[in-house]
Design an enzyme around this catalytic site. Structure first.
Site, PDB file in Angstrom:
ATOM      1  N   HIS A  84       0.815  -1.225   0.000  1.00 18.36           N
ATOM      2  CA  HIS A  84       0.000   0.000   0.000  1.00 18.36           C
ATOM      3  C   HIS A  84       0.847   1.272   0.000  1.00 18.36           C
ATOM      4  O   HIS A  84       0.381   2.313  -0.448  1.00 18.36           O
ATOM      5  CB  HIS A  84      -0.973  -0.003   1.196  1.00 18.36           C
ATOM      6  N   HIS A 140       3.369   9.489  12.618  1.00 17.46           N
ATOM      7  CA  HIS A 140       2.530   8.324  12.974  1.00 17.46           C
ATOM      8  C   HIS A 140       3.366   7.168  13.474  1.00 17.46           C
ATOM      9  O   HIS A 140       4.544   7.057  13.147  1.00 17.46           O
ATOM     10  CB  HIS A 140       1.619   7.881  11.832  1.00 17.46           C
TER      11      HIS A 140
HETATM   12  O1  LIG Z   1       2.288  -2.232   8.018  1.00 15.86           O
HETATM   13  C1  LIG Z   1       1.068  -2.290   8.243  1.00 15.86           C
HETATM   14  O2  LIG Z   1       0.433  -3.330   8.087  1.00 15.86           O
HETATM   15  C2  LIG Z   1       0.314  -1.069   8.731  1.00 15.86           C
HETATM   16  C3  LIG Z   1       0.823   0.154   8.096  1.00 15.86           C
HETATM   17  C4  LIG Z   1       0.125   1.463   8.405  1.00 15.86           C
HETATM   18  C5  LIG Z   1      -0.851   1.637   9.385  1.00 15.86           C
HETATM   19  C6  LIG Z   1      -1.389   2.908   9.620  1.00 15.86           C
HETATM   20  C7  LIG Z   1      -0.979   3.998   8.906  1.00 15.86           C
HETATM   21  C8  LIG Z   1      -0.008   3.830   7.937  1.00 15.86           C
HETATM   22  O3  LIG Z   1       0.462   4.884   7.215  1.00 15.86           O
HETATM   23  C9  LIG Z   1       0.532   2.558   7.666  1.00 15.86           C
HETATM   24  O4  LIG Z   1       1.453   2.415   6.689  1.00 15.86           O
HETATM   25 FE   FE2 Z   2       3.035   3.467   5.869  1.00 19.69          FE
END
Ligand code: A1EG2
Ligand code: FE2
Length: 312
Positions: free
Chosen positions: A115, A179
């Site tokens: 993602h 974050h």
């Molecule tokens: O690595 C994972 O599965 C979670 C990643 C993830 C969660 C919240 C905000 C984000 O920007 C993010 O990348």
């Molecule tokens: Fe991320």
């Protein structure tokens, strides 16, 4: 050569666990406008700086930078699976050019991306394949990290390459701002967790579903006193965006990795993709930047921001 830059936070929680409808609608409007602008710009090439979250890259071989000459989306969270349209020969030209500028990058002819790479493509272009894209993965989640000054140099070299092309180029940076999602650390990890971080490619559907459920469960308590993760840091985010907007990019050379982790959260280092993107633009000429949106959104575990820039 014409360049448009867009830097966007990503969050796999968008659509899975949303904030209040007004905030979600504000973000939808900003992203719709971004997509429209990209469509009008009609890029001939996208250079995409993105992080990976233990989907393509693991500690069995963890490079600081990887240029993909071929890439496959793993389809995590709500993103689609499948190949990206990577122009292999042009990506190889970029690798040769950047090496010649004294920046060593790793190379992958078949990189799994997640993602971090695909959400921004879907949001800005509606597809994984609409435009040719060269993904450049910057390690932002798996410490230790190269210093911020190296990210600026990487971006500069990539920008010099872009300036040699007679093309409309969209530069994208994906991630951040402040974050700290529940991503495990190798240091001190239990042995199954360490095994995953070292060599956890292509998890079973059950393992992937469990990981995504863990992220949603954390989102539901993020920012409350029951959650022990570093809270979002609006002040840090705004100062960072101001730094980018005021053409003071060299100030990132003073950034200290551990200080940022403590003040704004461990995954804040995804802003390395923004640093590279802005450094690439700055290498092509003087730029002007615009802050399109910012809000700290606990439900998304994201200091959520969008910035645009172009040459003056
Ligand atoms: O690595 C994972 O599965 C979670 C990643 C993830 C969660 C919240 C905000 C984000 O920007 C993010 O990348
Ligand atoms: Fe991320």
């Amino acid at each position: 050569m014409t360049i448009l830059l867009k830097c966007l936070s990503h969050t796999p929680l968008r659509g899975l666990y949303d904030p209040n409808p007004e905030t979600a609608a504000e973000v939808n409007a900003v992203l719709d406008a971004t997509k429209k602008e990209v469509e009008e710009f009609d890029p001939e090439l996208i250079v995409l700086f993105a992080p990976d979250h233990y989907n393509g890259l693991f500690y069995d071989l963890m490079p600081p930078f990887v240029v993909a000459t071929g890439a496959n989306s793993v389809g995590d969270y709500l993103t689609p699976e499948g190949k990206l349209s990577v122009p292999e020969d042009l990506a190889l030209d970029l690798v040769r050019f950047v090496h010649d500028k004294d920046i060593d990058v790793a190379l992958s002819h078949r990189l799994d991306v997640d993602h971090g790479c695909t959400q921004i493509l879907m949001e800005t272009t509606g597809s994984l394949t609409r435009y040719p894209v060269i993904p450049i993965i910057i390690n932002s989640v798996a410490p230790p990290f190269t210093p911020y000054r190296r990210i600026r140099k990487l971006g500069e070299a990539v920008g010099q390459f872009i300036a040699t092309l007679n093309k409309r180029v969209l530069i994208l940076g994906s991630g951040g701002l402040s974050h700290e999602p529940p991503v495990p650390l190798l240091s001190g990890a239990a042995s199954e967790v360490a095994e995953f971080l070292i060599c956890g490619r292509r998890p079973t559907p059950e393992a992937r579903a469990a990981r995504e459920a863990r992220t949603v469960a954390t989102a539901k308590i993020f920012g409350t006193s029951t959650c022990n993760l570093t809270p979002l840091n609006e002040e840090w985010d705004k100062a960072f965006m101001d730094l980018l907007a005021s053409n003071e990019l060299q100030k990132v050379d003073d950034f200290e990795v551990d200080v940022i982790s403590k003040e704004a959260g461990r995954s804040t280092h995804e802003v390395r993709t923004w640093v590279a993107a802005f450094a690439a633009l700055a290498a092509a000429g003087e730029y002007k930047a615009r802050q399109d949106y910012y809000k700290p959104i606990n439900e998304w575990i994201a200091g959520y921001g969008v910035m645009s820039a172009e040459l003056v």
